[in-house]
Enzyme design. Sequence first.
Site, PDB file in Angstrom:
ATOM      1  N   ALA A  97      -1.866   5.194  -7.268  1.00  0.00           N
ATOM      2  CA  ALA A  97      -0.776   6.128  -6.977  1.00  0.00           C
ATOM      3  C   ALA A  97       0.315   5.458  -6.157  1.00  0.00           C
ATOM      4  O   ALA A  97       0.053   4.568  -5.347  1.00  0.00           O
ATOM      5  CB  ALA A  97      -1.316   7.344  -6.227  1.00  0.00           C
ATOM      6  N   GLY A 142      -6.191   4.945  -8.995  1.00  0.00           N
ATOM      7  CA  GLY A 142      -5.822   5.457 -10.300  1.00  0.00           C
ATOM      8  C   GLY A 142      -5.732   4.386 -11.366  1.00  0.00           C
ATOM      9  O   GLY A 142      -5.891   4.667 -12.558  1.00  0.00           O
ATOM     10  N   GLU A 145      -9.141   4.191 -12.601  1.00  0.00           N
ATOM     11  CA  GLU A 145      -9.401   5.428 -13.338  1.00  0.00           C
ATOM     12  C   GLU A 145      -8.798   5.367 -14.737  1.00  0.00           C
ATOM     13  O   GLU A 145      -9.394   5.843 -15.711  1.00  0.00           O
ATOM     14  CB  GLU A 145      -8.838   6.627 -12.570  1.00  0.00           C
ATOM     15  CG  GLU A 145      -9.616   6.968 -11.311  1.00  0.00           C
ATOM     16  CD  GLU A 145      -9.077   8.192 -10.613  1.00  0.00           C
ATOM     17  OE1 GLU A 145      -9.779   9.216 -10.582  1.00  0.00           O
ATOM     18  OE2 GLU A 145      -7.955   8.119 -10.084  1.00  0.00           O
ATOM     19  N   GLU A 165     -10.190   5.475  -2.887  1.00  0.00           N
ATOM     20  CA  GLU A 165      -9.562   6.671  -2.322  1.00  0.00           C
ATOM     21  C   GLU A 165     -10.168   7.129  -1.001  1.00  0.00           C
ATOM     22  O   GLU A 165      -9.455   7.685  -0.149  1.00  0.00           O
ATOM     23  CB  GLU A 165      -9.619   7.820  -3.337  1.00  0.00           C
ATOM     24  CG  GLU A 165      -8.635   7.705  -4.492  1.00  0.00           C
ATOM     25  CD  GLU A 165      -9.125   6.809  -5.617  1.00  0.00           C
ATOM     26  OE1 GLU A 165      -8.445   6.718  -6.654  1.00  0.00           O
ATOM     27  OE2 GLU A 165     -10.208   6.192  -5.461  1.00  0.00           O
TER      28      GLU A 165
END
Length: 295
Positions: A97, A142, A145, A165
């Site tokens: 992010a 992310g 991910e 995270e």
Amino acid sequence: MNVINKFVNPLKILSNSAWRLNRSYSSASNEEVVFEKLGDNRQGVVVVGLNRAAAKNAFGQNLTRRLSNIISDLQHNKEVKVVILRSLVPGIFCAGADLKERKKQTPDEVVKFVSLLKSTLIGIEQLPMPVIAAVDGPALGGGLEMALACDIRIASNDAKLGLVETRLAIIPGAGGTQRLPRIVGPSIAKELIFTSRVMNGKEAKELGVVNHVVDQNGTKDAAFQKALQIADEIVPNGPVGVRMAKKAIDKGLQIDLAVGYAIEEACYAQVMVTKDRLEGLQAFAEKRKPIYKGE
């Protein structure tokens, strides 16, 4: 039968023959996500390249929306046989992010953005054709991910991969807590997420996070070159069969084994009525390579 139909929509994913990717997805250097159709012997291979160098390919609003639009168009395109997701920025895959952008957002805006990112990664996961992630640099938060949403993952030996995270007192919010346990098992996934551990490519391969690890050997795109090799093995095969195999595997993983067998049977029924199946049999009898048209 109702349960089967819930998971298998006969050939719907192959019904749209139009080439919908016509929105001028150019390779211009100012685009944060670059779309490219390969030619010659690699027709049917599409490369989606992250190209936000200033922010290490971090997920900002613009990058995420553009990626979402490209994935949405790919969803209904039967001419695409393989998608390769890579970075065009040397030394980074995706930093996760965009925390600088997020710092300026209200809590409601953050929730909306995370929802957009999650739906985008689900879109990657649900593409009907195989998707290969070529991780030639760090894939954090992310970024990992996104790689986990792909069918096949290749990492360079010096890549850095981690769901980090919890260092920020949050959790993976774009599917990481669900995909990683299904790939490596719950115990390993918990350890990696609880500790925010960052793995190199070799460690990720040993834990089953990635399929292959490759040495850079002075090549900055070693993972991408390996992805192309795998794509070259997939492209000659029957595209309907490949897509139905992916659907059978993905849907079967979501339910019990007995229903999984029924899903496999339903997917097999879809390939039985194709011209490609007849071409495969004919080519075998004539001792030649088949020419599949995806129909």
